[in-house]
Design a protein around this motif. Structure first.
Motif, PDB file in Angstrom:
ATOM      1  N   GLY A 247       0.784  -1.221   0.000  1.00 10.63           N
ATOM      2  CA  GLY A 247       0.000   0.000   0.000  1.00 10.63           C
ATOM      3  C   GLY A 247       0.817   1.271   0.000  1.00 10.63           C
ATOM      4  O   GLY A 247       0.299   2.348   0.291  1.00 10.63           O
ATOM      5  N   ALA A 248       2.112   1.147  -0.298  1.00  8.05           N
ATOM      6  CA  ALA A 248       2.967   2.329  -0.296  1.00  8.05           C
ATOM      7  C   ALA A 248       3.044   2.974  -1.667  1.00  8.05           C
ATOM      8  O   ALA A 248       4.012   3.671  -1.980  1.00  8.05           O
ATOM      9  CB  ALA A 248       4.376   1.948   0.184  1.00  8.05           C
ATOM     10  N   ILE A 249       2.029   2.735  -2.494  1.00  6.94           N
ATOM     11  CA  ILE A 249       2.055   3.231  -3.876  1.00  6.94           C
ATOM     12  C   ILE A 249       2.167   4.750  -3.914  1.00  6.94           C
ATOM     13  O   ILE A 249       2.986   5.313  -4.645  1.00  6.94           O
ATOM     14  CB  ILE A 249       0.801   2.761  -4.639  1.00  6.94           C
ATOM     15  CG1 ILE A 249       0.801   1.238  -4.764  1.00  6.94           C
ATOM     16  CG2 ILE A 249       0.734   3.392  -6.017  1.00  6.94           C
ATOM     17  CD1 ILE A 249      -0.420   0.675  -5.452  1.00  6.94           C
ATOM     18  N   VAL A 250       1.352   5.436  -3.099  1.00  8.26           N
ATOM     19  CA  VAL A 250       1.353   6.904  -3.108  1.00  8.26           C
ATOM     20  C   VAL A 250       2.697   7.441  -2.638  1.00  8.26           C
ATOM     21  O   VAL A 250       3.305   8.320  -3.267  1.00  8.26           O
ATOM     22  CB  VAL A 250       0.208   7.451  -2.225  1.00  8.26           C
ATOM     23  CG1 VAL A 250       0.280   8.965  -2.138  1.00  8.26           C
ATOM     24  CG2 VAL A 250      -1.144   7.016  -2.773  1.00  8.26           C
ATOM     25  N   THR A 251       3.199   6.909  -1.530  1.00  7.62           N
ATOM     26  CA  THR A 251       4.477   7.380  -0.986  1.00  7.62           C
ATOM     27  C   THR A 251       5.625   7.118  -1.954  1.00  7.62           C
ATOM     28  O   THR A 251       6.501   7.975  -2.143  1.00  7.62           O
ATOM     29  CB  THR A 251       4.761   6.688   0.360  1.00  7.62           C
ATOM     30  OG1 THR A 251       3.656   6.888   1.237  1.00  7.62           O
ATOM     31  CG2 THR A 251       6.014   7.250   1.004  1.00  7.62           C
ATOM     32  N   GLU A 252       5.632   5.943  -2.565  1.00 12.44           N
ATOM     33  CA  GLU A 252       6.699   5.628  -3.510  1.00 12.44           C
ATOM     34  C   GLU A 252       6.629   6.515  -4.744  1.00 12.44           C
ATOM     35  O   GLU A 252       7.669   6.871  -5.326  1.00 12.44           O
ATOM     36  CB  GLU A 252       6.621   4.151  -3.914  1.00 12.44           C
ATOM     37  CG  GLU A 252       7.020   3.209  -2.800  1.00 12.44           C
ATOM     38  CD  GLU A 252       7.076   1.756  -3.234  1.00 12.44           C
ATOM     39  OE1 GLU A 252       7.414   0.905  -2.397  1.00 12.44           O
ATOM     40  OE2 GLU A 252       6.779   1.472  -4.416  1.00 12.44           O
ATOM     41  N   ARG A 253       5.426   6.891  -5.148  1.00 11.51           N
ATOM     42  CA  ARG A 253       5.290   7.794  -6.283  1.00 11.51           C
ATOM     43  C   ARG A 253       5.807   9.191  -5.952  1.00 11.51           C
ATOM     44  O   ARG A 253       6.479   9.829  -6.751  1.00 11.51           O
ATOM     45  CB  ARG A 253       3.824   7.878  -6.716  1.00 11.51           C
ATOM     46  CG  ARG A 253       3.290   6.643  -7.384  1.00 11.51           C
ATOM     47  CD  ARG A 253       3.747   6.519  -8.812  1.00 11.51           C
ATOM     48  NE  ARG A 253       3.179   7.576  -9.646  1.00 11.51           N
ATOM     49  CZ  ARG A 253       3.545   7.831 -10.893  1.00 11.51           C
ATOM     50  NH1 ARG A 253       4.505   7.126 -11.456  1.00 11.51           N
ATOM     51  NH2 ARG A 253       2.975   8.788 -11.589  1.00 11.51           N
TER      52      ARG A 253
END
Length: 308
Positions: A247-253
């Protein structure tokens, strides 16, 4: 204990089959041409389309195609992405980065969240308690993409304390700000959960009995109240670790981290079905194993819980 672990591992098999089938069916049932964009701006020639359809079993119905995929998965083959690179090779590097980011976030949220929650429970109704309640409510209310962009702007651009983007092989320092951002919302929940459970245990009869028998306040809280209060907190942290891995998609982006979250995002955007299914399948397995470890920790925190 051994029988319990074997039983739980056997219970994982239908869960893995069910979740992977749903993911596989949803990914490959999306409307549109799965070969679009595979040949640049031009439409792929018929021969190339046929080759892609045969390679990814696109001509088979979903049950047959899924059966072939699972047959390869049992042998450790997660398939190839649209560039012909084995998904397993892609995930080896990216899982290392995401796991490191998730572990750092878990440590931050556990240490700060439990400490803040414990202080708030012990000083219930005081300044620290009110400060924890107000600050955690503020953190929970702010979306993660807002927190991430604000942290990136002030701590990276304005003050230059942290790098604004992470390199391909990031160090611990490169991931520190993303880990804090990723842990911020969960840290607030951990603090509130710790406060609620510890405050309730501080009023319990067994704690008054322990003090009456001569146990000091510090030992009574640390030895008895905190251990009994940690079970729901550990449950949440275990669940959150599994969620952070995918669920770290936003942070990684935001921080340009080359992890699993970004890999899944790019796979969805480019309709790279095997990349998405392979990454999510690995996430499901890791998530189930983490939850098994959490269940085993219950017996360590509370000896009354038996896994026989």
């Amino acid at each position: 204990m051994g029988k319990y672990i074997v039983r739980r591992l056997l219970q994982m098999i239908p869960v893995i089959l069910g979740t992977t089938f749903l993911i596989y069916a949803m990914v490959f049932a999306l409307p549109g041409d799965p070969t679009a964009g595979k040949c640049g701006d031009k439409q792929c020639p018929p021969a190339v389309v046929k080759q892609i359809e045969e390679k990814y079993n696109l001509n088979d119905n979903v049950f047959v195609a899924y059966g072939k995929y699972m047959g390869n998965l049992v042998q450790g083959d997660l398939g190839e992405n649209s560039y012909g690179i084995p998904v397993k090779d892609d995930l080896v590097q990216r899982y290392g980065v995401t796991a490191k980011l998730a572990l750092m976030a878990i440590v931050i949220e556990a240490v700060i969240g439990i400490a803040a929650g414990a202080l708030a429970a012990i000083r219930k109704g005081g300044f620290i308690d009110n400060l924890v309640l107000v600050s955690t409510l503020a953190v929970i209310s702010i979306p993660i993409f807002v927190t991430g962009n604000l942290a990136r702007y002030f701590f990276g651009v304005q003050w230059g304390i942290f790098p604004i983007t992470a390199p391909y092989n990031p160090s611990t320092y490169d991931l520190l700000m993303p880990a804090i951002v990723l842990a911020s919302m969960s840290m607030a929940y951990v603090a509130r959960l710790t406060r609620t459970n510890l405050a309730e245990n501080l009023r319990a009869d067994y704690l008054r009995t322990a003090k009456a028998k001569g146990l000091t306040q510090r030992r009574a809280i640390g030895l008895h109240a905190m251990r009994n209060s940690m079970i729901p907190v550990i449950t949440f942290i275990g669940y959150d670790f599994g969620a952070l891995l995918g669920g770290a998609i936003v942070t990684e982006r935001i921080f340009n981290i080359q992890g699993v979250g970004g890999y899944i995002y790019r796979g969805i955007a480019s309709r790279d079905g095997f990349a998405v299914v392979g990454a999510v399948t690995a996430l499901v397995i890791v998530y189930l194993l983490v939850n098994l470890i959490v269940d085993l920790l219950y017996g360590v925190l509370d000896p009354r819980i038996s896994h026989d």
